[in-house]
Design a protein around this motif. Structure first.
Motif, PDB file in Angstrom:
ATOM      1  N   SER A 173       0.863  -1.180   0.000  1.00 26.34           N
ATOM      2  CA  SER A 173       0.000   0.000   0.000  1.00 26.34           C
ATOM      3  C   SER A 173       0.897   1.226   0.000  1.00 26.34           C
ATOM      4  O   SER A 173       2.111   1.120   0.234  1.00 26.34           O
ATOM      5  N   ASN A 174       0.305   2.398  -0.260  1.00 26.19           N
ATOM      6  CA  ASN A 174       1.131   3.596  -0.264  1.00 26.19           C
ATOM      7  C   ASN A 174       1.153   4.294   1.097  1.00 26.19           C
ATOM      8  O   ASN A 174       1.286   5.506   1.189  1.00 26.19           O
ATOM      9  N   ARG A 175       1.033   3.483   2.157  1.00 25.31           N
ATOM     10  CA  ARG A 175       1.266   3.995   3.509  1.00 25.31           C
ATOM     11  C   ARG A 175       2.745   4.334   3.669  1.00 25.31           C
ATOM     12  O   ARG A 175       3.614   3.717   3.045  1.00 25.31           O
ATOM     13  N   LEU A 176       3.031   5.283   4.538  1.00 22.30           N
ATOM     14  CA  LEU A 176       4.401   5.738   4.714  1.00 22.30           C
ATOM     15  C   LEU A 176       5.324   4.617   5.163  1.00 22.30           C
ATOM     16  O   LEU A 176       6.449   4.503   4.665  1.00 22.30           O
ATOM     17  N   ASP A 177       4.884   3.778   6.100  1.00 23.55           N
ATOM     18  CA  ASP A 177       5.780   2.720   6.571  1.00 23.55           C
ATOM     19  C   ASP A 177       6.137   1.744   5.466  1.00 23.55           C
ATOM     20  O   ASP A 177       7.273   1.269   5.377  1.00 23.55           O
TER      21      ASP A 177
END
Length: 250
Positions: A173-177
């Motif tokens: 996913s394009n989550r920061l983590d």
């Protein structure tokens, strides 16, 4: 905040007070990403307006100018740029950022008086406080085993920017983590620890939320690792994972 950060916050507030009370522009030293983040956190307590600049558009280390409300005269940042070249290109070594910074620090300079250092082949550009530019030009004669000369360069004539290396990756996913784990080649749990520990910045602002959704063109800086620009997604794999593109500043 730790003690050093508290002292910086108080110093910045005091500079803004001086600017407003004396009706003059007051400048900080060059601030790094963490220090710039502290500056932004204290903005509600400032007595004056402010602007940031580091000598060129994408500068990482920047000065803060505190501007009084009644400002009625032209001003400029006291930033100078020096162009460093080998005296004899034929015998010059390939120098990097650490080489140049090390030689500057060996002159007895404080890091806070120095801005970004840009490398372009055998050339280097150093941004610094204008008060020390002459000292550097006179005393910086050698970097490692290479004899060099430093001369003033006009800020407007410096066309060089940080070098970038294109890369691609696959994330869930394009989550920061997830993105930090991909671009820094670490586990997602390690990336989350870095984020919670205040080591990750989005567009020079500290971001503590691992669930932050990154947007195309945002700059991601990870302290002690590097700086990256997230370019966005290019589609999905057969297994439904996200393909991304990014650039690493080198």
């Amino acid at each position: 905040m730790v003690k050093e950060e508290e002292l910086l916050a108080k110093r910045l507030i005091d500079l803004s007070r001086q600017a407003q009370q004396k009706n003059i522009v007051v400048f900080s030293d060059f601030l790094n990403l963490n220090e710039l983040n502290i500056f932004r956190q204290q903005s509600a307590e400032f007595y004056s307006g402010s602007e940031c600049f580091g000598g060129y558009g994408l500068s990482e280390r920047q000065m803060v100018a505190f501007l009084p409300d009644a400002l009625c005269y032209d001003w400029r940042f006291p930033i100078a740029c020096l162009k460093i070249t080998p005296v004899n290109a034929r015998f010059a070594e390939a120098l990097n950022h650490r080489d140049v910074l090390g030689s500057l620090m060996n002159l007895g300079l404080e890091r806070s008086r120095l801005g970004d250092i840009l490398i372009d082949g055998s050339l280097a550009y150093v941004f610094c406080h204008e008060k020390i530019a002459g000292y550097i030009a006179e005393n910086l004669t050698r970097i490692r085993h290479t004899t060099v000369m430093a001369e003033p360069a006009s800020l407007k004539d410096v066309q060089i920017g940080p070098k970038k290396e294109f890369a691609e990756g696959i994330i869930t996913s394009n989550r920061l983590d997830s993105i930090v784990a991909c671009i820094c080649k670490v586990s997602r749990s390690q990336a989350s620890q870095w984020i919670r520990g205040g080591r990750v910045f989005i567009n020079s602002r500290e971001t503590l939320q691992a669930t932050y959704v990154c947007k195309p063109q945002e700059l991601i800086s990870v302290r002690s690792v590097g700086r990256f620009q997230f370019l966005g997604s290019t589609g999905e794999t057969r297994k439904g994972r996200m393909k991304i593109q990014y650039e690493k500043y080198i």
